[in-house]
Design an enzyme around this catalytic site. Structure first.
Site, short mmCIF file in Angstrom:
data_model
loop_
_atom_site.label_atom_id
_atom_site.label_comp_id
_atom_site.label_asym_id
_atom_site.label_seq_id
_atom_site.Cartn_x
_atom_site.Cartn_y
_atom_site.Cartn_z
N ASN A 108 1.33 -43.67 -24.17
CA ASN A 108 1.27 -42.90 -22.93
C ASN A 108 2.69 -42.47 -22.57
OD1 ASN A 108 -0.48 -41.95 -20.78
ND2 ASN A 108 0.62 -43.34 -19.42
N HIS B 172 -17.03 -40.03 -17.91
CA HIS B 172 -17.06 -39.17 -16.73
C HIS B 172 -17.83 -37.87 -16.97
CE1 HIS B 172 -13.17 -41.43 -15.38
NE2 HIS B 172 -14.26 -42.10 -15.11
N GLN C 125 -12.26 -40.69 -20.88
CA GLN C 125 -12.37 -40.37 -19.46
C GLN C 125 -12.37 -38.84 -19.29
OE1 GLN C 125 -8.72 -42.81 -18.60
NE2 GLN C 125 -9.93 -43.51 -16.87
#
Ligand SMILES: [Zn+2]
Length: 248
Positions: free
Chosen positions: A219, A120, A100
């Site tokens: 994460n 993106h 992304q």
């Protein structure tokens, strides 16, 4: 067995590992997460694609913002997380990195362009909106430095924009298809530094998992898909991945 040991074993045993990366892998290279609280996009309303097309002032504003953050991006270099993925690609275990991010750091870490799927787009260069001809940012900046002159395509006269997918712009079809193919071919799908809230991109881990792949999420914060994952590690990506892959 620690979670780190589990991760190493899963990486060892997998034959087709696909990575899915978000802002969290690049913040460790000093690139701010523009979407995070206090990030630039929460202070400035993002420029929608339609407004960019409709208004010269909006086009100037988008270049002003671009060049205000340009140097931070130019100085950023890949970190241990990027290098760990580059190593897996080099070993032939990772056929694709879906990202992304728009910073080009996977390519800078040695992953061939053909194996990076940019959902993106890319902000390290520009392109004509109409004919997709590529333009380098230095060329745009030189013209813009003189009375904020807007760049125009020398081939077709179209507007030139960073090669990113803006809000309001449709997702790139070829990349979406490639990402889907990669997700469906994976036996291990590993999410690194994405909070998995931006769709349709966040649909790929779900797709891979439903198709039988194991799902790992690394994460700093919990994500909406943690319940579905086979392994969740809430820690720094660089340290976690370099240990698991054995690079530094
Ligand atoms: Zn053009």
């Amino acid at each position: 067995m620690s979670k780190g040991d589990d991760l190493r074993r899963m990486l060892d045993e997998a034959r087709s590992i696909v990575a899915f990366t978000g802002a969290g892998i690049s913040t460790e290279s000093g690139i701010p997460d523009f979407r995070s609280p206090g990030g630039i996009w929460t202070r400035y309303k993002p420029i929608e694609f339609g407004d960019f097309l409709a208004s010269a002032e909006m086009r100037r504003e988008s270049w002003r913002r671009k060049f205000a953050t340009h140097e931070t991006l130019q100085k950023a270099t890949p970190n241990a997380g990027h290098r760990a993925l580059a190593r897996l690609v080099e070993l032939g275990k990772m056929p694709a990195v879906i990202t992304q991010n728009i910073d080009g750091l996977h390519q800078a870490s040695g992953v061939p362009d053909s194996k990076v799927i940019e959902l993106h787009g890319n902000t390290t260069y520009a392109a004509c909106i109409d004919c997709r001809r590529r333009y380098e940012l230095d060329w745009v900046r030189e013209a813009f430095a003189v009375d904020e002159q807007l760049p125009v395509c020398t081939a077709c006269g179209g507007h030139i924009k960073t090669a990113t997918i803006s809000f309001g712009q449709s997702m790139p079809e070829a990349e979406m298809e490639r990402a889907q193919e990669a997700a469906l071919a994976a036996d291990l799908f590993i999410v690194l530094g994405s909070s998995l809230v931006v769709y349709p991109a966040a649909g790929f881990p779900i797709m891979a998992k439903r198709n039988g792949a194991q799902l790992v999420i690394v994460n700093r914060e919990p994500t909406d898909q943690d319940d579905m994952a086979d392994l969740v590690i809430n820690a720094e990506i660089g340290a976690t991945m370099s240990r698991a892959v054995g690079v530094n």
